[in-house]
Motif scaffolding. Structure first.
Motif, mmCIF file in Angstrom:
data_model
loop_
_atom_site.group_PDB
_atom_site.id
_atom_site.type_symbol
_atom_site.label_atom_id
_atom_site.label_comp_id
_atom_site.label_asym_id
_atom_site.label_seq_id
_atom_site.Cartn_x
_atom_site.Cartn_y
_atom_site.Cartn_z
ATOM 1 N N THR A 46 0.839 -1.206 0.000
ATOM 2 C CA THR A 46 0.000 0.000 0.000
ATOM 3 C C THR A 46 0.874 1.257 0.000
ATOM 4 O OG1 THR A 46 -1.755 -1.188 1.151
ATOM 5 C CG2 THR A 46 -1.863 1.202 1.207
ATOM 6 N N SER A 66 -5.480 0.871 2.056
ATOM 7 C CA SER A 66 -5.673 -0.461 1.511
ATOM 8 C C SER A 66 -7.159 -0.721 1.258
ATOM 9 C CB SER A 66 -5.140 -1.480 2.519
ATOM 10 O OG SER A 66 -4.786 -2.643 1.841
ATOM 11 N N ASP A 85 -7.161 -4.947 -3.860
ATOM 12 C CA ASP A 85 -6.498 -5.783 -2.854
ATOM 13 C C ASP A 85 -7.246 -7.113 -2.798
ATOM 14 O OD1 ASP A 85 -5.620 -7.072 -0.547
ATOM 15 O OD2 ASP A 85 -5.305 -5.195 0.531
#
Ligand SMILES: Nc1ncnc2c1ncn2[C@@H]1O[C@H](COP(=O)(O)OP(=O)(O)OP(=O)(O)O)[C@@H](O)[C@H]1O
Ligand SMILES: [Mg+2]
Length: 168
Positions: A46, A66, A85
């Motif tokens: 991140t 994130s 993610d």
């Protein structure tokens, strides 16, 4: 993954240097670039995307975090940045179901954390970014080109990085 592709290995002694490397990549990134980020929890994926956003001129008030729960966040910059993610999806993640597959074909830069979960769905010519924890503040970041476009990109990034490895 292309084991024979061009590589750039960077030892980043602080989060700031990691962001700076990624910012340089963001400055050079062409539309359609796919960046596959892999590395342990807390390795800096991140953090890397935060620098990428800076380089893509995403406004600084858009703080990159994130997207663990939303799966995908989008930011408007010089080129749109699509940040995904896949941690929660695990192996064999279905990129179509999460709406990521369609973004791969558009004129965005797509950065995917835990990209190994969707390795089979990634275009061959993606940029692999592997992060390793080599110390409390130290990360080894290996960037690997998967094809012709990312090879050119990595060549340009390597030139910039070697020219000016210590600037703020
Ligand atoms: N050289 C470095 N580069 C990047 N991050 C670093 C470095 N040194 C220390 N850190 C710290 O490590 C942490 C990295 O967190 P980050 O959220 O970026 O990792 P992540 O790989 O995205 O984790 P996750 O798998 O949970 O999504 C941050 O707290 C950051 O400040
Ligand atoms: Mg993360």
């Amino acid at each position: 993954m292309n084991p024979d592709g061009r590589r750039l290995v960077c030892d980043c002694p602080s989060p700031m240097v990691t962001r700076r490397l990624a910012r340089e990549l963001g400055r050079l990134a062409p539309p359609g670039l796919v960046i596959a980020l892999t590395g342990d929890l807390g390795s800096g994926k991140t953090t890397f995307v935060q620098g990428l956003a800076q380089g893509l001129a995403v406004p600084p008030d858009c703080y990159v975090t994130s997207p663990s729960f939303t799966l995908i966040n989008e930011y408007q910059g010089r080129i749109p940045l699509c940040h995904a993610d896949l941690y929660r999806l695990g192996e064999g993640a279905d990129l179509e179901a999460v709406g990521l597959l369609e973004r791969l074909d558009q004129d965005a830069v797509v950065a995917i954390e835990w990209a190994e979960a969707a390795a089979a769905d990634l275009p061959t010519d993606h940029l692999a970014v592997r992060l390793e924890i080599t110390g409390e503040q130290q990360r080894r970041i290996t960037l690997i080109a998967g094809g012709r476009h990312t090879d050119i990109l990595l060549r340009d990034l390597a030139a910039e990085w070697r020219q000016d490895p210590f600037s703020a």
